[in-house]
Design a protein around this motif. Structure first.
Motif, PDB file in Angstrom:
ATOM      1  N   SER A 119      41.577  -8.641 -70.261  1.00  0.00           N
ATOM      2  CA  SER A 119      41.320 -10.055 -70.404  1.00  0.00           C
ATOM      3  C   SER A 119      39.660 -10.747 -71.697  1.00  0.00           C
ATOM      4  O   SER A 119      39.364 -11.132 -71.100  1.00  0.00           O
ATOM      5  N   SER A 120      39.414 -11.054 -72.835  1.00  0.00           N
ATOM      6  CA  SER A 120      38.044 -11.132 -73.310  1.00  0.00           C
ATOM      7  C   SER A 120      38.077 -11.245 -74.666  1.00  0.00           C
ATOM      8  O   SER A 120      38.662 -11.567 -75.554  1.00  0.00           O
ATOM      9  N   ARG A 121      36.979 -10.840 -75.250  1.00  0.00           N
ATOM     10  CA  ARG A 121      36.735 -12.051 -77.026  1.00  0.00           C
ATOM     11  C   ARG A 121      35.391 -10.348 -76.939  1.00  0.00           C
ATOM     12  O   ARG A 121      34.368 -10.287 -76.195  1.00  0.00           O
ATOM     13  N   ALA A 122      35.758 -10.152 -77.797  1.00  0.00           N
ATOM     14  CA  ALA A 122      34.649  -8.223 -77.663  1.00  0.00           C
ATOM     15  C   ALA A 122      33.618  -8.967 -79.439  1.00  0.00           C
ATOM     16  O   ALA A 122      33.937  -9.230 -79.858  1.00  0.00           O
ATOM     17  N   LYS A 123      32.739  -8.703 -78.935  1.00  0.00           N
ATOM     18  CA  LYS A 123      31.615  -9.111 -80.298  1.00  0.00           C
ATOM     19  C   LYS A 123      30.631  -8.038 -80.147  1.00  0.00           C
ATOM     20  O   LYS A 123      30.629  -7.206 -79.529  1.00  0.00           O
ATOM     21  N   GLN A 124      30.206  -8.009 -81.785  1.00  0.00           N
ATOM     22  CA  GLN A 124      29.238  -6.640 -81.977  1.00  0.00           C
ATOM     23  C   GLN A 124      28.158  -7.053 -81.827  1.00  0.00           C
ATOM     24  O   GLN A 124      27.371  -7.466 -81.284  1.00  0.00           O
ATOM     25  N   THR A 125      27.893  -5.657 -80.227  1.00  0.00           N
ATOM     26  CA  THR A 125      26.536  -5.160 -80.361  1.00  0.00           C
ATOM     27  C   THR A 125      25.263  -5.605 -80.951  1.00  0.00           C
ATOM     28  O   THR A 125      25.164  -5.080 -82.057  1.00  0.00           O
ATOM     29  N   ALA A 126      24.468  -6.464 -80.623  1.00  0.00           N
ATOM     30  CA  ALA A 126      22.844  -6.327 -81.396  1.00  0.00           C
ATOM     31  C   ALA A 126      22.296  -4.854 -82.466  1.00  0.00           C
ATOM     32  O   ALA A 126      23.007  -4.434 -81.551  1.00  0.00           O
ATOM     33  N   GLU A 127      21.988  -5.285 -83.395  1.00  0.00           N
ATOM     34  CA  GLU A 127      22.003  -3.941 -84.246  1.00  0.00           C
ATOM     35  C   GLU A 127      20.860  -2.966 -83.490  1.00  0.00           C
ATOM     36  O   GLU A 127      20.597  -1.778 -83.635  1.00  0.00           O
ATOM     37  N   GLU A 128      19.656  -3.555 -83.106  1.00  0.00           N
ATOM     38  CA  GLU A 128      18.727  -2.993 -82.120  1.00  0.00           C
ATOM     39  C   GLU A 128      19.118  -2.286 -81.085  1.00  0.00           C
ATOM     40  O   GLU A 128      18.520  -1.752 -80.408  1.00  0.00           O
ATOM     41  N   GLU A 129      20.588  -2.671 -80.785  1.00  0.00           N
ATOM     42  CA  GLU A 129      21.006  -1.975 -79.449  1.00  0.00           C
ATOM     43  C   GLU A 129      22.612  -0.661 -80.079  1.00  0.00           C
ATOM     44  O   GLU A 129      22.542  -0.231 -78.990  1.00  0.00           O
ATOM     45  N   GLN A 130      22.175  -0.579 -81.272  1.00  0.00           N
ATOM     46  CA  GLN A 130      23.819   0.116 -81.529  1.00  0.00           C
ATOM     47  C   GLN A 130      23.488   1.457 -81.225  1.00  0.00           C
ATOM     48  O   GLN A 130      24.009   1.852 -80.314  1.00  0.00           O
ATOM     49  N   LYS A 131      22.287   1.984 -81.590  1.00  0.00           N
ATOM     50  CA  LYS A 131      22.256   3.455 -81.484  1.00  0.00           C
ATOM     51  C   LYS A 131      21.786   4.173 -79.690  1.00  0.00           C
ATOM     52  O   LYS A 131      22.335   4.891 -79.720  1.00  0.00           O
TER      53      LYS A 131
END
Length: 224
Positions: A77-89
């Motif tokens: 159980s958690s809250r998902a967050k968008q990964t930082a833009e510079e880490e996406q690739k």
């Protein structure tokens, strides 16, 4: 069993059920396999146009469930967050390398429609029905998840580590109103109640079925 082993088991299961909440508050569930595991985080891929992505961006709450052939259930159980833009690739390339089928689903530059989410703070529940008595335990990843009990006074009193949250307790306990009649012990399908003053439930073997709660003649059993 420990946190690291639970994460390994989820990785071996591979395809996991992800539950979210839609914009109308209704539950939604789907299977996800585009996942990468680190010791302190989980990363997963989806496409920006999917309802799944929209629900994560709007609300973030997610429950993940894996079920093994050995009758083990692992729920995160958690809250998902968008990964930082510079880490996406970085994480997208890694997930595509670990899951070769994704190149057929999103060939070439079409993968650019994807977005990586991460989970760093979670509560993980392990439940093994394939042993006798059954076994269950709860673990904290990162800071865990928010609970109703969490407050600054608990940290000040030393009951909760600074920056960390307590495990969200479930099940039942036997209070001092217990008269020692033993009815609860006889009604427990897993025989996980021990005599004492008061009688005691062994939480690692409790089904949370409520049989002791319903049979106690003096209402000494309370839900957590």
């Amino acid at each position: 069993m420990d946190l690291e082993t639970c994460l390994k088991k989820l990785q071996y299961i591979g395809v996991l059920a992800f539950a979210t909440v839609d914009l109308e508050g209704a539950p939604q569930i789907r299977n996800i396999s585009a996942i990468h595991y680190e010791k302190d985080a989980i990363y997963f891929f989806t496409a920006r146009g999917k309802e799944f992505c929209r629900e994560l961006l709007e609300d973030g709450r997610v429950q993940i469930l894996g079920y093994s052939k050995y009758k083990e259930m692992i729920r995160l159980s958690s809250r998902a967050k968008q990964t930082a833009e510079e880490e996406q690739k970085k994480w997208m390339d890694l997930i595509f390398a670990e899951q070769p089928y994704l190149a057929n689903v999103y060939p070439g530059k079409t993968r650019d429609i994807g977005i990586i989410f991460e989970i760093r703070d979670a509560q993980i529940e392990y439940f093994h029905l394939g042993v006798s008595p059954i076994f269950r335990e709860t673990y904290i990843l990162g800071r865990g998840i928010e609970t109703k009990q969490e407050n600054a006074a608990e940290v000040e009193a030393g009951d909760v580590e600074p920056g960390k949250r307590r495990v969200r307790m479930k099940g039942y306990r036997i209070t001092d109103a217990c008269i020692g009649c033993g009815i609860c012990q006889g009604s427990c399908p897993q025989r996980c109640i021990e005599p004492g003053v008061p009688y005691r439930i062994r939480p690692e073997h409790c089904l949370h079925c409520g049989n002791c709660y319903e049979h106690c003649p003096v209402s000494a059993v309370k839900r957590l």
